[in-house]
Design a protein around this motif. Structure first.
Motif, mmCIF file in Angstrom:
data_model
loop_
_atom_site.group_PDB
_atom_site.id
_atom_site.type_symbol
_atom_site.label_atom_id
_atom_site.label_comp_id
_atom_site.label_asym_id
_atom_site.label_seq_id
_atom_site.Cartn_x
_atom_site.Cartn_y
_atom_site.Cartn_z
ATOM 1 N N LEU A 14 130.399 -12.845 88.703
ATOM 2 C CA LEU A 14 131.328 -11.768 89.020
ATOM 3 C C LEU A 14 132.739 -12.317 89.255
ATOM 4 C CD1 LEU A 14 129.305 -9.552 91.517
ATOM 5 C CD2 LEU A 14 129.654 -9.200 89.071
ATOM 6 N N ARG A 15 133.728 -11.584 88.727
ATOM 7 C CA ARG A 15 135.129 -11.855 89.061
ATOM 8 C C ARG A 15 135.590 -10.699 89.949
ATOM 9 N NH1 ARG A 15 132.931 -15.075 85.016
ATOM 10 N NH2 ARG A 15 134.452 -16.624 84.316
ATOM 11 N N VAL A 16 136.009 -11.028 91.159
ATOM 12 C CA VAL A 16 136.260 -10.009 92.165
ATOM 13 C C VAL A 16 137.677 -10.134 92.714
ATOM 14 C CG1 VAL A 16 135.429 -8.974 94.307
ATOM 15 C CG2 VAL A 16 133.828 -10.181 92.807
ATOM 16 N N GLN A 17 138.395 -8.988 92.785
ATOM 17 C CA GLN A 17 139.677 -8.950 93.484
ATOM 18 C C GLN A 17 139.418 -8.542 94.931
ATOM 19 O OE1 GLN A 17 140.012 -6.973 90.338
ATOM 20 N NE2 GLN A 17 141.231 -8.413 89.168
ATOM 21 N N LEU A 18 139.207 -9.538 95.776
ATOM 22 C CA LEU A 18 138.791 -9.280 97.151
ATOM 23 C C LEU A 18 139.878 -8.581 97.954
ATOM 24 C CD1 LEU A 18 136.899 -12.602 97.979
ATOM 25 C CD2 LEU A 18 135.927 -10.389 97.394
ATOM 26 N N GLN A 19 141.153 -8.711 97.511
ATOM 27 C CA GLN A 19 142.228 -8.080 98.272
ATOM 28 C C GLN A 19 142.151 -6.552 98.215
ATOM 29 O OE1 GLN A 19 142.523 -9.852 95.539
ATOM 30 N NE2 GLN A 19 144.244 -9.243 94.228
ATOM 31 N N HIS A 20 141.333 -6.029 97.302
ATOM 32 C CA HIS A 20 141.208 -4.574 97.183
ATOM 33 C C HIS A 20 140.048 -4.013 98.017
ATOM 34 C CE1 HIS A 20 144.338 -4.403 94.201
ATOM 35 N NE2 HIS A 20 143.730 -5.333 93.483
ATOM 36 N N LEU A 21 139.355 -4.883 98.750
ATOM 37 C CA LEU A 21 138.350 -4.375 99.676
ATOM 38 C C LEU A 21 139.039 -3.741 100.878
ATOM 39 C CD1 LEU A 21 135.805 -7.340 99.666
ATOM 40 C CD2 LEU A 21 135.496 -5.095 98.618
ATOM 41 N N SER A 22 138.401 -2.702 101.427
ATOM 42 C CA SER A 22 138.984 -1.960 102.547
ATOM 43 C C SER A 22 138.247 -2.287 103.834
ATOM 44 C CB SER A 22 138.896 -0.443 102.278
ATOM 45 O OG SER A 22 139.523 -0.112 101.061
ATOM 46 N N PRO A 23 138.819 -3.088 104.719
ATOM 47 C CA PRO A 23 138.139 -3.467 105.964
ATOM 48 C C PRO A 23 137.782 -2.238 106.795
ATOM 49 C CG PRO A 23 140.091 -4.808 105.590
ATOM 50 C CD PRO A 23 140.154 -3.680 104.601
ATOM 51 N N PRO A 24 136.733 -2.336 107.624
ATOM 52 C CA PRO A 24 135.883 -3.522 107.847
ATOM 53 C C PRO A 24 134.890 -3.738 106.692
ATOM 54 C CG PRO A 24 135.058 -1.663 109.108
ATOM 55 C CD PRO A 24 136.332 -1.193 108.469
ATOM 56 N N VAL A 25 134.578 -5.020 106.445
ATOM 57 C CA VAL A 25 133.687 -5.392 105.341
ATOM 58 C C VAL A 25 132.490 -6.142 105.914
ATOM 59 C CG1 VAL A 25 133.510 -6.582 103.127
ATOM 60 C CG2 VAL A 25 135.705 -5.618 103.842
ATOM 61 N N VAL A 26 131.272 -5.799 105.429
ATOM 62 C CA VAL A 26 130.060 -6.501 105.856
ATOM 63 C C VAL A 26 129.262 -6.926 104.634
ATOM 64 C CG1 VAL A 26 129.858 -5.258 108.050
ATOM 65 C CG2 VAL A 26 128.656 -4.400 106.018
#
Length: 428
Positions: free
Chosen positions: A344-356
């Motif tokens: 997987l190639r993931v743009q982690l900056q686009h995750l919306s906290p909180p993240v689990v």
């Protein structure tokens, strides 16, 4: 290669035929007759590259254990070899025995070898030496014949087993005792060794004294022949990481004892209960069908037309998300330096906290390019027993199944966004 032993009588010199491997040697030193005799041999043959380690299991009264430790330290000093102690926490042996549904002796042995291996690796030793001898071999074979142990277990104790080497395995106990007395060395005594409630102690005190050396040698030959038979045949996993996989056709066409061994070995790695004959029969039945799953305490079996897979049980968990984190499923979420086309190639900056990060549960849904899919259905389609997901405020963003034999999936909201993607994978 082993060094050639000195040719002697039992007059206080090294018994004939004792050989030691090259490299640094760590003696598993209980302080009893056998390990004290081997400590003495090491002091004569390899003093500059040998040391002794005493593992305190915490199973006996503190006073007795302290006296034993002091005597062992004195004997090591008398013989001029380094000595160290590893103390297991009080109750750790009993806790492991309860958790894995095994005897206290078996739990103590498992923790002892873990401590020895860890000490060996941390301190640069090449070998662990134990003082098992001919009588131990005969006892072991007799115990396994009298129990429900599988046929391959009759191979008994191996002289060389990985990083463990047993120089005394061909020597009868009486010869070791004679050598020890001639050296005027006084061993420590474990009070539990006289408790006849333990099967091995019963055999040692009530049965073995009535067997001749020839009978013991015959039982040792049985062990050697079974070991040779095992070595001639093998059932090798087609993959072994987070789970163990076997080619289904090879699994079904192998001799029954190899199938037994595969299940017993998996249970030793993953399981918590003894393997029953009924369970192995169920495994074979499901493997013959080539579909479905089977759960045992601590293990999950998955069957397809191509493979038999054995997984550890996954304990439900949820943890705050971070990179390079170790998970309860004996895997880690990590950046991958050399990704392949399936990573997987993931743009982690686009995750919306909180993240689990957590185990996938009933009702979980992920929004893919082709529409919303239940993760339980994805798992069923890909024939995996469970998966791990990354969830943020907007729902499930990532589903990891590749580590378990399936395919990782990425939510469509993380596809095609601006930013440098990170190659992310769940690895063992």
């Amino acid at each position: 290669m082993a060094e050639k032993g000195s040719r002697v009588s039992c007059s206080g010199r090294i018994p004939e035929g004792v050989g030691l491997p090259a490299g640094r040697l760590l003696l598993a030193f209980s302080g009893g007759d056998d390990s004290l005799a081997l400590l003495s041999v090491l002091s004569e043959k390899a003093p500059e590259r040998s040391a002794a380690l005493y593992v305190n299991h915490g199973l006996r009264p503190d006073g007795e254990l302290l006296d034993e430790e002091r005597r062992n330290r004195r004997n090591a000093k008398l013989l001029g070899l380094p000595f160290d102690v590893v103390r297991l926490g009080r109750g750790s042996v009993e806790s492991l025995a309860r958790r894995k549904c095994i005897g206290v002796e078996a739990a103590a042995r498992e923790l002892r070898y873990e401590a020895l291996m860890r000490y060996k690796d941390e301190n640069g030793f090449d070998w662990i030496l134990t003082a098992h001898h001919l009588d131990d071999q005969a006892e072991t074979v007799a115990m396994r014949m009298l129990s429900s142990s599988p046929f391959y277990a009759w191979s008994g104790i191996r002289r060389c087993d990985g990083a463990v080497y047993r120089p005394f395995l061909g020597f009868p106990k009486r010869e070791i005792i004679r050598y020890l007395k001639a050296r005027q060395l006084v061993p420590s005594v474990d009070s539990t060794n006289s408790d006849l409630a333990y099967r091995r102690n019963f055999l040692r005190h009530m049965v073995m004294p009535h067997l001749s050396d020839d009978s013991k040698i015959m039982m040792a030959h049985i062990a050697e022949n079974v070991a040779a038979f095992r070595d001639r045949y093998s059932l090798k996993p087609s993959s072994s990481g987070f789970y163990i996989a076997y080619d289904r056709n090879l699994f079904l066409s192998s001799p029954r004892f190899l199938v037994d061994q595969a299940v017993y070995d998996a249970n030793a790695r993953f399981g918590r209960e003894r393997v029953s004959r009924a369970m192995i029969s169920s495994v074979l039945e499901k493997a013959f069908d080539g579909s479905g799953r089977l759960e045992s305490s601590g293990m999950v079996f998955m069957f397809t037309k191509d493979e038999v897979r054995i997984y550890p049980e996954l304990v439900p968990f949820a943890m705050p998300f971070s990179m390079d984190m170790a998970l309860p499923c004996n895997a880690a979420l990590s950046k991958v330096q050399h990704p392949d086309a399936l990573t997987l190639r993931v743009q982690l900056q686009h995750l919306s906290p909180p993240v689990v990060v957590r185990d996938a549960r009933e009702g979980d849904v992920i929004a893919l390019k082709g529409g919303r899919r239940k993760i339980s259905q994805l798992m069923k389609d890909q024939k995996v027993p469970y998966s791990v997901v990354v969830e943020d405020r907007d729902g499930i963003a990532i589903c990891f199944m590749r580590a378990f034999g399936g395919r990782d999936r990425l939510s469509k909201r993380l596809l095609g966004s601006e930013g440098e993607p990170i190659a992310l994978a769940l690895i063992r």
